[in-house]
Design a protein around this motif. Structure first.
Motif, PDB file in Angstrom:
ATOM      1  N   ASP A 271       0.840  -1.197   0.000  1.00 52.67           N
ATOM      2  CA  ASP A 271       0.000   0.000   0.000  1.00 52.67           C
ATOM      3  C   ASP A 271       0.883   1.258   0.000  1.00 52.67           C
ATOM      4  OD1 ASP A 271      -2.501   1.157  -0.066  1.00 52.67           O
ATOM      5  OD2 ASP A 271      -2.522   1.471   2.106  1.00 52.67           O
ATOM      6  N   ARG A 272       1.907   1.249   0.849  1.00 58.74           N
ATOM      7  CA  ARG A 272       2.832   2.402   0.920  1.00 58.74           C
ATOM      8  C   ARG A 272       3.550   2.609  -0.408  1.00 58.74           C
ATOM      9  NH1 ARG A 272       3.919   0.306   5.770  1.00 58.74           N
ATOM     10  NH2 ARG A 272       5.794  -0.810   5.090  1.00 58.74           N
TER      11      ARG A 272
ATOM     12  N   VAL B 161       2.632   1.751  -3.422  1.00 56.57           N
ATOM     13  CA  VAL B 161       1.747   2.238  -4.488  1.00 56.57           C
ATOM     14  C   VAL B 161       1.431   3.723  -4.278  1.00 56.57           C
ATOM     15  CG1 VAL B 161      -0.555   1.981  -5.497  1.00 56.57           C
ATOM     16  CG2 VAL B 161       0.836  -0.058  -5.030  1.00 56.57           C
ATOM     17  N   ARG B 162       1.175   4.095  -3.038  1.00 55.31           N
ATOM     18  CA  ARG B 162       0.928   5.521  -2.734  1.00 55.31           C
ATOM     19  C   ARG B 162       2.125   6.380  -3.097  1.00 55.31           C
ATOM     20  NH1 ARG B 162      -3.166   6.390   1.535  1.00 55.31           N
ATOM     21  NH2 ARG B 162      -3.749   4.299   2.158  1.00 55.31           N
ATOM     22  N   SER B 163       3.329   5.845  -2.886  1.00 58.03           N
ATOM     23  CA  SER B 163       4.546   6.639  -3.106  1.00 58.03           C
ATOM     24  C   SER B 163       4.665   7.090  -4.556  1.00 58.03           C
ATOM     25  CB  SER B 163       5.795   5.856  -2.691  1.00 58.03           C
ATOM     26  OG  SER B 163       6.111   4.900  -3.701  1.00 58.03           O
ATOM     27  N   ILE B 164       3.976   6.416  -5.465  1.00 56.66           N
ATOM     28  CA  ILE B 164       4.051   6.858  -6.869  1.00 56.66           C
ATOM     29  C   ILE B 164       2.734   7.517  -7.306  1.00 56.66           C
ATOM     30  CG2 ILE B 164       5.847   5.242  -7.622  1.00 56.66           C
ATOM     31  CD1 ILE B 164       3.536   3.476  -8.740  1.00 56.66           C
ATOM     32  N   GLY B 165       1.922   7.890  -6.318  1.00 56.41           N
ATOM     33  CA  GLY B 165       0.699   8.643  -6.626  1.00 56.41           C
ATOM     34  C   GLY B 165      -0.410   7.792  -7.222  1.00 56.41           C
ATOM     35  N   LYS B 166      -0.342   6.484  -7.002  1.00 59.28           N
ATOM     36  CA  LYS B 166      -1.432   5.623  -7.501  1.00 59.28           C
ATOM     37  C   LYS B 166      -2.187   5.045  -6.312  1.00 59.28           C
ATOM     38  CE  LYS B 166       0.430   4.819 -12.065  1.00 59.28           C
ATOM     39  NZ  LYS B 166       0.243   4.079 -13.288  1.00 59.28           N
ATOM     40  N   THR B 167      -3.307   4.374  -6.599  1.00 56.36           N
ATOM     41  CA  THR B 167      -4.167   3.878  -5.522  1.00 56.36           C
ATOM     42  C   THR B 167      -4.365   2.380  -5.619  1.00 56.36           C
ATOM     43  OG1 THR B 167      -5.389   5.926  -5.800  1.00 56.36           O
ATOM     44  CG2 THR B 167      -6.427   4.257  -4.430  1.00 56.36           C
ATOM     45  N   LEU B 168      -4.105   1.692  -4.529  1.00 61.22           N
ATOM     46  CA  LEU B 168      -4.328   0.252  -4.478  1.00 61.22           C
ATOM     47  C   LEU B 168      -5.823   0.009  -4.280  1.00 61.22           C
ATOM     48  CD1 LEU B 168      -2.508  -2.197  -4.569  1.00 61.22           C
ATOM     49  CD2 LEU B 168      -2.155  -2.004  -2.111  1.00 61.22           C
TER      50      LEU B 168
END
Ligand code: 5AD
Ligand code: SF4
Length: 370
Positions: free
Chosen positions: A346-347, A349-356
């Motif tokens: 989750d972290r 995916v968020r780090s690249i501005g996308k959403t799991l």
């Protein structure tokens, strides 16, 4: 980009020479432009969504003897295990509660009717636990059409069967010629699965000893010809005590399978180039950012997700068994639990501005439009 519309999922949008250019060596600026373009195409179909499937590696017994694999039948190292049905169902229940809407049951290829009956029964019980809001994915290898049908009836939605390579001669070099490793039989399995109505994933390894850029271009054409819904692509990573690792060392004149920083960088770059090119040729399929990419670089999967991939598949296998499912050296997440893997993913995916996308089935547009 506008030209890369739906029509191209049945027709090759790039010419052969364009494909070879995309997957070949070129200045960094051109690679960057390719990756950005692949990301733009992905976003135009899927937005910033990253679909999620959890993998349960429920048994490492395998009747096959693929020359590259760390759990091949003759590999002396792994302690062979079989998760009980209760343990599998417990893991599925946990995943469902954590809002995984895709669950993959994977094992070595056994192919016996007992194994198929066991999985069919497990699927029926799993469905009762989770209802329809979960896609069940199987990866059990080559089976008969009757067995694939039995599993479909028992509640399977998707099937993952990697072709490994589109080149039958290369396939023959990578597998013992004992009558049990037949490229054409495997291709027919993939075709049967597509025909039966499964959502079908296939894939190949990149950087295999003896593999050429033409082979890789053929791989891309094969995906389009087969009408595949999802593609899983990973670098070949040599594993100890396997025949292909010997071929890998011989190709380089080395006596160790240890990867140098340069090896890792090249393997990763070549795989991401393939992945981005596949996305340009298949705007509406699902493409996985596979675990093997993370074995080469800590943020290898994130790089894939910014270059055409839109699916991640964290491992849910209980910690006690993970070390025994070592297909290749340095497989990541061996010491993590399923919940650690989920938080970490989750972290990332968020780090690249996308959403799991928890709770989303994540069917590929290629399938829903069929
Ligand atoms: N390196 C990378 N991937 C591997 N696989 C098996 N062995 C290796 C390896 N040494 C992949 C194959 C197989 C999947 C389960 O794992 O593509 O289909
Ligand atoms: Fe078995 Fe799959 Fe490994 Fe081949 S790649 S030996 S079929 S687990």
């Amino acid at each position: 980009l506008g030209a890369l519309s739906r029509q191209f999922s049945t027709q090759m949008p790039l010419s052969r020479s364009e494909i070879l250019k995309c997957i070949g060596d070129k200045p960094i600026s051109e690679d960057k432009a390719l990756f950005e373009r692949a990301n733009d195409v992905t976003k135009s179909v899927y937005g910033n969504k990253v679909f999620l499937r959890g993998i349960i590696e429920f048994s490492n017994h395998c009747a096959k003897n693929c020359n590259y694999c760390g759990i091949r039948r003759d590999h002396p190292d792994p302690e062979r295990y079989e998760m009980s049905q209760d343990d599998i169902l417990e893991t599925i229940k946990w995943a469902h509660e954590k809002r995984y809407a895709g669950i993959l049951l994977q094992s070595g290829e056994v192919g016996t009717q007992d194994r198929v009956d066991f999985v069919a029964d497990t699927l029926k019980k799993a469905r009762k636990l989770t209802g329809d809001k979960v896609r069940y994915i199987l990866s059990l290898g080559e089976l008969t059409d009757d067995q694939y049908y039995q599993l479909l009836q028992a509640g399977a939605d998707r099937y993952l069967l990697r072709m490994e390579t589109s080149n039958p001669a290369l396939y023959a070099k990578l597998h013992p010629q004992d009558g049990h490793h037949d490229w054409l039989k495997r291709l027919n399995c993939v075709k049967s699965l597509v025909g039966m109505g499964y959502q079908v994933a296939t894939g190949v390894m990149t950087g295999l000893p003896g593999q050429t850029k033409d082979d890789l271009a053929d791989d891309i054409e094969m995906f389009n010809e087969l009408g595949i819904d999802m593609i899983g692509l990973g670098p070949y990573i040599p594993q100890v005590k396997t025949p292909t690792a010997d071929a890998w060392m011989a190709e380089r004149g080395r006596d160790s399978i240890e990867l140098t920083a340069d090896d890792k960088a090249k393997m990763l770059l070549d795989t991401i180039r393939m992945l981005a090119t596949i996305r340009l040729c298949n705007p509406d399929v699902n493409i996985a950012a596979t675990t093997a990419l993370q074995a080469l670089k800590d943020d290898g999967r994130e790089w894939a997700l910014e270059s055409g991939a839109n699916v991640v598949m964290p491992i849910l296998t209980p910690k006690t068994f993970r070390a025994e499912y070592q297909l290749y050296q340095n497989k990541p997440c061996i010491d993590d639990s399923a919940s650690e893997c989920m938080g970490c993913m989750d972290r990332r995916v968020r780090s690249i501005g996308k959403t799991l996308c928890f709770g989303e089935l994540g069917d590929p547009k290629h399938f829903t439009d069929r």
